[in-house]
Design a protein around this motif. Sequence first.
Motif, PDB file in Angstrom:
ATOM      1  N   THR A  38       1.007  -1.088  -0.004  1.00  0.00           N
ATOM      2  CA  THR A  38      -0.110  -0.015  -0.017  1.00  0.00           C
ATOM      3  C   THR A  38       0.887   1.314   0.086  1.00  0.00           C
ATOM      4  OG1 THR A  38      -1.994   0.973   1.275  1.00  0.00           O
ATOM      5  CG2 THR A  38      -0.236   0.040   2.776  1.00  0.00           C
ATOM      6  N   GLY A  39       0.512   2.356   0.672  1.00  0.00           N
ATOM      7  CA  GLY A  39       1.251   3.431   0.492  1.00  0.00           C
ATOM      8  C   GLY A  39       0.665   4.612   1.181  1.00  0.00           C
ATOM      9  N   VAL A  40       0.984   5.809   0.807  1.00  0.00           N
ATOM     10  CA  VAL A  40       0.439   7.297   0.874  1.00  0.00           C
ATOM     11  C   VAL A  40       0.535   8.050  -0.255  1.00  0.00           C
ATOM     12  CG1 VAL A  40       0.704   7.408   3.507  1.00  0.00           C
ATOM     13  CG2 VAL A  40       2.746   8.025   2.216  1.00  0.00           C
ATOM     14  N   THR A  41      -0.282   8.872  -0.269  1.00  0.00           N
ATOM     15  CA  THR A  41      -0.350   9.733  -1.538  1.00  0.00           C
ATOM     16  C   THR A  41      -1.014  11.260  -1.250  1.00  0.00           C
ATOM     17  OG1 THR A  41      -1.358   7.763  -3.194  1.00  0.00           O
ATOM     18  CG2 THR A  41      -1.691  10.106  -3.776  1.00  0.00           C
ATOM     19  N   THR A  42      -0.306  12.189  -1.822  1.00  0.00           N
ATOM     20  CA  THR A  42      -0.689  13.542  -1.600  1.00  0.00           C
ATOM     21  C   THR A  42      -1.333  14.014  -2.906  1.00  0.00           C
ATOM     22  OG1 THR A  42       1.549  14.396  -2.191  1.00  0.00           O
ATOM     23  CG2 THR A  42       0.836  14.243   0.316  1.00  0.00           C
ATOM     24  N   ALA A  49       3.431  11.651   7.075  1.00  0.00           N
ATOM     25  CA  ALA A  49       3.972  13.042   7.647  1.00  0.00           C
ATOM     26  C   ALA A  49       5.349  13.385   6.961  1.00  0.00           C
ATOM     27  CB  ALA A  49       4.480  12.779   9.381  1.00  0.00           C
ATOM     28  N   LYS A  50       6.262  12.826   6.637  1.00  0.00           N
ATOM     29  CA  LYS A  50       7.179  13.011   5.722  1.00  0.00           C
ATOM     30  C   LYS A  50       6.902  13.449   4.396  1.00  0.00           C
ATOM     31  CE  LYS A  50      10.649  10.155   8.106  1.00  0.00           C
ATOM     32  NZ  LYS A  50      11.432   8.851   7.812  1.00  0.00           N
ATOM     33  N   LEU A  51       5.835  12.803   3.882  1.00  0.00           N
ATOM     34  CA  LEU A  51       5.409  13.454   2.415  1.00  0.00           C
ATOM     35  C   LEU A  51       4.575  14.414   2.583  1.00  0.00           C
ATOM     36  CD1 LEU A  51       5.487  11.655  -0.360  1.00  0.00           C
ATOM     37  CD2 LEU A  51       3.168  11.058   0.214  1.00  0.00           C
ATOM     38  N   VAL A  52       3.973  14.694   3.643  1.00  0.00           N
ATOM     39  CA  VAL A  52       3.185  16.133   3.595  1.00  0.00           C
ATOM     40  C   VAL A  52       4.345  17.271   3.625  1.00  0.00           C
ATOM     41  CG1 VAL A  52       2.045  17.542   5.268  1.00  0.00           C
ATOM     42  CG2 VAL A  52       1.143  15.431   4.764  1.00  0.00           C
ATOM     43  N   VAL A  53       5.308  17.108   4.405  1.00  0.00           N
ATOM     44  CA  VAL A  53       6.458  18.262   4.353  1.00  0.00           C
ATOM     45  C   VAL A  53       7.032  18.219   2.965  1.00  0.00           C
ATOM     46  CG1 VAL A  53       8.670  18.631   5.157  1.00  0.00           C
ATOM     47  CG2 VAL A  53       7.005  17.845   6.765  1.00  0.00           C
ATOM     48  N   LYS A  54       7.353  17.178   2.398  1.00  0.00           N
ATOM     49  CA  LYS A  54       8.008  17.119   1.197  1.00  0.00           C
ATOM     50  C   LYS A  54       7.014  17.762   0.180  1.00  0.00           C
ATOM     51  CE  LYS A  54       9.376  13.760  -2.702  1.00  0.00           C
ATOM     52  NZ  LYS A  54       9.479  12.373  -2.938  1.00  0.00           N
ATOM     53  N   THR A  55       5.658  17.648   0.187  1.00  0.00           N
ATOM     54  CA  THR A  55       4.753  18.125  -0.743  1.00  0.00           C
ATOM     55  C   THR A  55       4.764  19.671  -0.509  1.00  0.00           C
ATOM     56  OG1 THR A  55       3.466  16.280  -0.709  1.00  0.00           O
ATOM     57  CG2 THR A  55       2.254  18.064  -1.499  1.00  0.00           C
ATOM     58  N   ARG A 101       3.012   3.033  10.610  1.00  0.00           N
ATOM     59  CA  ARG A 101       3.945   3.004   9.699  1.00  0.00           C
ATOM     60  C   ARG A 101       3.828   4.182   8.708  1.00  0.00           C
ATOM     61  NH1 ARG A 101       4.538  -2.521   9.503  1.00  0.00           N
ATOM     62  NH2 ARG A 101       3.849  -2.700   7.139  1.00  0.00           N
ATOM     63  N   LEU A 102       2.210   3.843   7.928  1.00  0.00           N
ATOM     64  CA  LEU A 102       1.846   5.245   7.064  1.00  0.00           C
ATOM     65  C   LEU A 102       1.910   6.527   7.922  1.00  0.00           C
ATOM     66  CD1 LEU A 102      -0.816   3.282   4.938  1.00  0.00           C
ATOM     67  CD2 LEU A 102       1.692   3.529   4.655  1.00  0.00           C
ATOM     68  N   MET A 103       1.503   6.218   8.801  1.00  0.00           N
ATOM     69  CA  MET A 103       1.356   7.876   9.794  1.00  0.00           C
ATOM     70  C   MET A 103       2.546   8.447   9.762  1.00  0.00           C
ATOM     71  SD  MET A 103      -0.024   8.605  13.720  1.00  0.00           S
ATOM     72  CE  MET A 103       1.510   7.595  14.433  1.00  0.00           C
ATOM     73  N   ARG A 104       3.783   7.826  10.031  1.00  0.00           N
ATOM     74  CA  ARG A 104       5.212   8.475   9.948  1.00  0.00           C
ATOM     75  C   ARG A 104       5.472   8.746   8.661  1.00  0.00           C
ATOM     76  NH1 ARG A 104       5.704   4.202  14.041  1.00  0.00           N
ATOM     77  NH2 ARG A 104       6.847   2.740  12.194  1.00  0.00           N
ATOM     78  N   LYS A 105       5.378   7.711   7.462  1.00  0.00           N
ATOM     79  CA  LYS A 105       5.688   8.198   6.149  1.00  0.00           C
ATOM     80  C   LYS A 105       4.952   9.173   5.637  1.00  0.00           C
ATOM     81  CE  LYS A 105       7.482   4.777   3.865  1.00  0.00           C
ATOM     82  NZ  LYS A 105       7.613   3.423   3.106  1.00  0.00           N
ATOM     83  N   PHE A 116       2.508  13.459  -5.082  1.00  0.00           N
ATOM     84  CA  PHE A 116       3.644  12.409  -4.737  1.00  0.00           C
ATOM     85  C   PHE A 116       3.015  10.975  -3.930  1.00  0.00           C
ATOM     86  CE2 PHE A 116       5.617  16.735  -4.232  1.00  0.00           C
ATOM     87  CZ  PHE A 116       6.713  16.668  -5.113  1.00  0.00           C
ATOM     88  N   GLN A 117       3.895  10.043  -3.911  1.00  0.00           N
ATOM     89  CA  GLN A 117       3.341   8.954  -3.557  1.00  0.00           C
ATOM     90  C   GLN A 117       4.682   8.073  -3.134  1.00  0.00           C
ATOM     91  OE1 GLN A 117       1.268   6.634  -6.735  1.00  0.00           O
ATOM     92  NE2 GLN A 117      -0.732   7.131  -5.518  1.00  0.00           N
ATOM     93  N   GLU A 118       4.541   7.310  -1.900  1.00  0.00           N
ATOM     94  CA  GLU A 118       5.326   6.513  -1.439  1.00  0.00           C
ATOM     95  C   GLU A 118       4.708   5.284  -1.030  1.00  0.00           C
ATOM     96  OE1 GLU A 118       8.692   6.991  -0.683  1.00  0.00           O
ATOM     97  OE2 GLU A 118       8.559   9.338  -1.134  1.00  0.00           O
ATOM     98  N   LYS A 119       5.366   4.124  -1.215  1.00  0.00           N
ATOM     99  CA  LYS A 119       4.905   2.816  -0.986  1.00  0.00           C
ATOM    100  C   LYS A 119       5.352   2.339   0.294  1.00  0.00           C
ATOM    101  CE  LYS A 119       4.853   1.508  -6.116  1.00  0.00           C
ATOM    102  NZ  LYS A 119       5.435   0.609  -7.004  1.00  0.00           N
ATOM    103  N   GLU A 120       4.604   1.224   0.888  1.00  0.00           N
ATOM    104  CA  GLU A 120       4.942   0.464   1.960  1.00  0.00           C
ATOM    105  C   GLU A 120       4.578  -0.920   1.815  1.00  0.00           C
ATOM    106  OE1 GLU A 120       6.062  -0.110   5.753  1.00  0.00           O
ATOM    107  OE2 GLU A 120       6.422   1.737   4.495  1.00  0.00           O
ATOM    108  N   ALA A 121       5.409  -1.835   2.199  1.00  0.00           N
ATOM    109  CA  ALA A 121       4.993  -3.361   2.074  1.00  0.00           C
ATOM    110  C   ALA A 121       4.068  -3.641   3.320  1.00  0.00           C
ATOM    111  CB  ALA A 121       6.056  -4.083   2.140  1.00  0.00           C
TER     112      ALA A 121
END
Length: 320
Positions: free
Chosen positions: A145-149, A187-193, A181-185, A163-168
Amino acid sequence: MFPNTKKHFFHSIHTMRIVFFGTPDFAVASLEALIQANFNVVAVVTAPDKPAGRGMQLQSSAVKQFAETQGLPILQPLKLKDPAFVEELKLFKPDLQVIVAFRMLPEVVWNLPPLGTFNLHGSLLPNYRGAAPIHWAVINGETETGVTTFFLQHEIDTGDLLFQEKEAISPSDTTGDVYERLMRKGAKLVVKTAQAIQANDIHPKPQDESSPLKAAPKLHRETGQVHWSKSGQEIVNLVRGMNPFPSAHTQFQGKNCKVLQVEFHPEIIPDLGVGIWDTDQKTYLRVGCADGYINILEWQMEGKKKMKIDEFLRGYSFTF
């Protein structure tokens, strides 16, 4: 992204003002990450306080509790279309709005800031649009799965991807594990975006809807009901996907039980048919399913505490 030169000029001489929308602890991680990255969060919008617990005392959201520690202005509108709320929001002059685990926004709100409004979603969009993306990915036995902005638009979870980041997802992961794990990942993606938007270095792209999409609708009590006629792996995935909340459940000797952890054995045992229970009253409690049997490892009978199955067996009087 910004064809209007006025926006380029506006952006270059101002510190980007962010209004953050969120409610649960999943959103707190992103809000904290923005603050730690020195973004100018000028206000927070969160859910109204709600009665909770046995005493039904008013309980603030996790985001409100954190925002209070940071001294941030907090808005808690009952209705997001309320003109008074919209006018109050305008007073903060947001350049950008960030949404994490919040309810659907009306256009009058998401279309307010000149740099747009983006959302963090707990899946690899366009799959698993909806209210419970992490639950459904685990329930469906996904291995990734992953997270998406993405930028908000009219239909929920359909805006242009940023942006998207994958998570096994491992075979033993519960929704709670993946959530953390997605909560932490995320948060980083929000900052990146936010950094990319501030630098005018984003390349939004439409979501690809050319193939059938998997949905993530709101969970209901029926969602968590264990059907022993299903395959063992389907049952295991359901239990994992509903753990820790709201939990899979079944009936046992006339009582409701939350099923918290199970294991599947692909072995057909004579006399242990689908939905038939069996126990030695000491070490195991098992029930037949479509292609073998399920061992209950941990559960919670109504009115009782969570128990490992051996502890439960030692103190339970069986009627069969």
